[in-house]
Scaffold this motif. Sequence first.
Motif, PDB file in Angstrom:
ATOM      1  N   TYR A 205       0.845  -1.196   0.000  1.00 39.40           N
ATOM      2  CA  TYR A 205       0.000   0.000   0.000  1.00 39.40           C
ATOM      3  C   TYR A 205       0.880   1.245   0.000  1.00 39.40           C
ATOM      4  O   TYR A 205       1.700   1.436   0.905  1.00 39.40           O
ATOM      5  CB  TYR A 205      -0.914  -0.021   1.232  1.00 39.40           C
ATOM      6  CG  TYR A 205      -1.702   1.251   1.447  1.00 39.40           C
ATOM      7  CD1 TYR A 205      -2.521   1.764   0.448  1.00 39.40           C
ATOM      8  CD2 TYR A 205      -1.642   1.943   2.660  1.00 39.40           C
ATOM      9  CE1 TYR A 205      -3.246   2.924   0.640  1.00 39.40           C
ATOM     10  CE2 TYR A 205      -2.367   3.097   2.864  1.00 39.40           C
ATOM     11  CZ  TYR A 205      -3.166   3.586   1.852  1.00 39.40           C
ATOM     12  OH  TYR A 205      -3.882   4.729   2.043  1.00 39.40           O
ATOM     13  N   VAL A 206       0.739   2.076  -1.029  1.00 39.23           N
ATOM     14  CA  VAL A 206       1.486   3.324  -1.137  1.00 39.23           C
ATOM     15  C   VAL A 206       0.755   4.387  -0.333  1.00 39.23           C
ATOM     16  O   VAL A 206      -0.419   4.672  -0.584  1.00 39.23           O
ATOM     17  CB  VAL A 206       1.624   3.765  -2.608  1.00 39.23           C
ATOM     18  CG1 VAL A 206       2.418   5.066  -2.697  1.00 39.23           C
ATOM     19  CG2 VAL A 206       2.298   2.670  -3.429  1.00 39.23           C
ATOM     20  N   LYS A 207       1.429   4.982   0.637  1.00 33.26           N
ATOM     21  CA  LYS A 207       0.776   5.855   1.600  1.00 33.26           C
ATOM     22  C   LYS A 207       1.554   7.164   1.757  1.00 33.26           C
ATOM     23  O   LYS A 207       2.779   7.197   1.651  1.00 33.26           O
ATOM     24  CB  LYS A 207       0.688   5.149   2.960  1.00 33.26           C
ATOM     25  CG  LYS A 207       0.012   5.923   4.071  1.00 33.26           C
ATOM     26  CD  LYS A 207      -0.048   5.084   5.339  1.00 33.26           C
ATOM     27  CE  LYS A 207      -0.814   5.796   6.464  1.00 33.26           C
ATOM     28  NZ  LYS A 207      -0.050   6.935   6.995  1.00 33.26           N
ATOM     29  N   ASP A 208       0.835   8.230   1.987  1.00 37.11           N
ATOM     30  CA  ASP A 208       1.425   9.530   2.353  1.00 37.11           C
ATOM     31  C   ASP A 208       2.461  10.024   1.342  1.00 37.11           C
ATOM     32  O   ASP A 208       3.594  10.337   1.693  1.00 37.11           O
ATOM     33  CB  ASP A 208       2.045   9.462   3.756  1.00 37.11           C
ATOM     34  CG  ASP A 208       1.025   9.217   4.835  1.00 37.11           C
ATOM     35  OD1 ASP A 208      -0.179   9.360   4.547  1.00 37.11           O
ATOM     36  OD2 ASP A 208       1.415   8.878   5.958  1.00 37.11           O
ATOM     37  N   VAL A 209       2.051  10.071   0.082  1.00 36.89           N
ATOM     38  CA  VAL A 209       2.895  10.708  -0.929  1.00 36.89           C
ATOM     39  C   VAL A 209       2.676  12.218  -0.781  1.00 36.89           C
ATOM     40  O   VAL A 209       1.645  12.753  -1.185  1.00 36.89           O
ATOM     41  CB  VAL A 209       2.533  10.235  -2.349  1.00 36.89           C
ATOM     42  CG1 VAL A 209       3.447  10.916  -3.382  1.00 36.89           C
ATOM     43  CG2 VAL A 209       2.646   8.714  -2.456  1.00 36.89           C
ATOM     44  N   MET A 210       3.642  12.887  -0.173  1.00 38.81           N
ATOM     45  CA  MET A 210       3.506  14.313   0.137  1.00 38.81           C
ATOM     46  C   MET A 210       4.661  15.102  -0.465  1.00 38.81           C
ATOM     47  O   MET A 210       5.810  14.665  -0.403  1.00 38.81           O
ATOM     48  CB  MET A 210       3.480  14.532   1.657  1.00 38.81           C
ATOM     49  CG  MET A 210       2.309  13.895   2.376  1.00 38.81           C
ATOM     50  SD  MET A 210       2.281  14.334   4.152  1.00 38.81           S
ATOM     51  CE  MET A 210       3.659  13.336   4.760  1.00 38.81           C
ATOM     52  N   VAL A 211       4.329  16.266  -1.022  1.00 37.11           N
ATOM     53  CA  VAL A 211       5.334  17.195  -1.521  1.00 37.11           C
ATOM     54  C   VAL A 211       4.997  18.578  -0.976  1.00 37.11           C
ATOM     55  O   VAL A 211       3.850  19.025  -1.049  1.00 37.11           O
ATOM     56  CB  VAL A 211       5.368  17.237  -3.065  1.00 37.11           C
ATOM     57  CG1 VAL A 211       6.367  18.282  -3.555  1.00 37.11           C
ATOM     58  CG2 VAL A 211       5.708  15.858  -3.634  1.00 37.11           C
ATOM     59  N   HIS A 212       5.989  19.239  -0.401  1.00 37.60           N
ATOM     60  CA  HIS A 212       5.772  20.586   0.130  1.00 37.60           C
ATOM     61  C   HIS A 212       5.205  21.485  -0.971  1.00 37.60           C
ATOM     62  O   HIS A 212       5.657  21.428  -2.127  1.00 37.60           O
ATOM     63  CB  HIS A 212       7.084  21.164   0.656  1.00 37.60           C
ATOM     64  CG  HIS A 212       6.921  22.397   1.479  1.00 37.60           C
ATOM     65  ND1 HIS A 212       6.655  23.639   0.919  1.00 37.60           N
ATOM     66  CD2 HIS A 212       6.959  22.589   2.829  1.00 37.60           C
ATOM     67  CE1 HIS A 212       6.543  24.537   1.869  1.00 37.60           C
ATOM     68  NE2 HIS A 212       6.722  23.926   3.043  1.00 37.60           N
ATOM     69  N   PRO A 213       4.197  22.314  -0.662  1.00 42.21           N
ATOM     70  CA  PRO A 213       3.573  23.170  -1.683  1.00 42.21           C
ATOM     71  C   PRO A 213       4.562  24.009  -2.486  1.00 42.21           C
ATOM     72  O   PRO A 213       4.329  24.262  -3.673  1.00 42.21           O
ATOM     73  CB  PRO A 213       2.627  24.054  -0.862  1.00 42.21           C
ATOM     74  CG  PRO A 213       2.270  23.211   0.314  1.00 42.21           C
ATOM     75  CD  PRO A 213       3.509  22.430   0.638  1.00 42.21           C
ATOM     76  N   ASP A 214       5.662  24.440  -1.870  1.00 45.41           N
ATOM     77  CA  ASP A 214       6.653  25.244  -2.605  1.00 45.41           C
ATOM     78  C   ASP A 214       7.349  24.442  -3.700  1.00 45.41           C
ATOM     79  O   ASP A 214       7.960  25.018  -4.606  1.00 45.41           O
ATOM     80  CB  ASP A 214       7.708  25.795  -1.646  1.00 45.41           C
ATOM     81  CG  ASP A 214       7.147  26.847  -0.692  1.00 45.41           C
ATOM     82  OD1 ASP A 214       6.029  27.341  -0.953  1.00 45.41           O
ATOM     83  OD2 ASP A 214       7.816  27.146   0.318  1.00 45.41           O
ATOM     84  N   TRP A 215       7.275  23.114  -3.618  1.00 47.33           N
ATOM     85  CA  TRP A 215       7.971  22.259  -4.576  1.00 47.33           C
ATOM     86  C   TRP A 215       7.018  21.459  -5.454  1.00 47.33           C
ATOM     87  O   TRP A 215       7.457  20.626  -6.244  1.00 47.33           O
ATOM     88  CB  TRP A 215       8.902  21.319  -3.824  1.00 47.33           C
ATOM     89  CG  TRP A 215      10.141  22.008  -3.330  1.00 47.33           C
ATOM     90  CD1 TRP A 215      10.273  22.798  -2.218  1.00 47.33           C
ATOM     91  CD2 TRP A 215      11.428  21.991  -3.952  1.00 47.33           C
ATOM     92  NE1 TRP A 215      11.544  23.268  -2.103  1.00 47.33           N
ATOM     93  CE2 TRP A 215      12.292  22.779  -3.158  1.00 47.33           C
ATOM     94  CE3 TRP A 215      11.943  21.376  -5.089  1.00 47.33           C
ATOM     95  CZ2 TRP A 215      13.629  22.972  -3.477  1.00 47.33           C
ATOM     96  CZ3 TRP A 215      13.276  21.562  -5.407  1.00 47.33           C
ATOM     97  CH2 TRP A 215      14.102  22.356  -4.611  1.00 47.33           C
ATOM     98  N   GLN A 216       5.735  21.693  -5.322  1.00 46.83           N
ATOM     99  CA  GLN A 216       4.779  20.975  -6.158  1.00 46.83           C
ATOM    100  C   GLN A 216       4.854  21.453  -7.605  1.00 46.83           C
ATOM    101  O   GLN A 216       5.240  22.590  -7.878  1.00 46.83           O
ATOM    102  CB  GLN A 216       3.364  21.150  -5.605  1.00 46.83           C
ATOM    103  CG  GLN A 216       3.160  20.433  -4.278  1.00 46.83           C
ATOM    104  CD  GLN A 216       1.801  20.666  -3.652  1.00 46.83           C
ATOM    105  OE1 GLN A 216       0.930  21.299  -4.254  1.00 46.83           O
ATOM    106  NE2 GLN A 216       1.604  20.178  -2.433  1.00 46.83           N
ATOM    107  N   SER A 217       4.500  20.584  -8.541  1.00 49.61           N
ATOM    108  CA  SER A 217       4.538  20.854  -9.991  1.00 49.61           C
ATOM    109  C   SER A 217       5.959  21.048 -10.502  1.00 49.61           C
ATOM    110  O   SER A 217       6.179  21.727 -11.507  1.00 49.61           O
ATOM    111  CB  SER A 217       3.683  22.088 -10.346  1.00 49.61           C
ATOM    112  OG  SER A 217       2.343  21.904  -9.960  1.00 49.61           O
TER     113      SER A 217
END
Length: 276
Positions: A205-217
Amino acid sequence: MTNEDNTATLSHVEPILPVDNIVETVNYWHDVLGFAEKWTWGEPPNHGGVAWQGAFVQFSHNPKLAAASKGNAIFIRVKNLPSLYHFHQKKNAEIVEPLENKPWGMSGYTVREINGYYVVFAGALISNREKNANGPLLSAHIISRIPTPKEYMDLVLAVGWDKYVTHSTVDKVLAAPVHSVVAEEASGKVIGCALLLSDQATFYYVKDVMVHPDWQSKGVGSMLMKEITRWLDQNAAENAFIGLFTGENLAPFYKQFDFVPAFGMLKRIHRKEQPS
């Protein structure tokens, strides 16, 4: 019969497009355009179709009518249109009109598929930030390790998930993964993470894929998922099942890593406070 007497419920419109080759068409719509479900009927196939969430398209083998029908178009509304646009770019779909805001108050782009039909994908107006999504990646690298409690909670707070994870539960959360990765910027600050849970036999189960908003996209999420996928390819058992939960808007992102939509159910525990 008046509308008041009619109790029928319309589900969806399902166009039937005449084509020269059913198998090639179905595979193209599945492999290039990203439609998760596909089917054919007959031997050799003379009918087929594809589906993706609420969009359904059928195909009928009729070479003469297909030749006369080239240039016709179908219109598909999409949520999170820029994500699908970048997916189609990576798949080398023939995009004849680029993604742009239209004067009639929507955004859209057009793909010419292999039979000569024009598929218009349209959605809400997009901002300049969305137009530049998946732009050039700044200096960041991926490390296989579990984030520290502070690193993890900093990301949780940054993406607004603190309703579901608290400082009192973070140690248990970080004790569970069989594998995890973090993304670090040049200074060593953690800007993203992804956790992988498993019974270490048949299910992951792949869980909590998080990227800081400043580094998104900026490609950080893709880097995280590529490393998770690489680890699974090397370590997961043959025919192991890999699952994750995501919003509909992120489905095109995970489709890049061979995830497909599937029916599921979930339950969240809400305990009411007992009176003292």
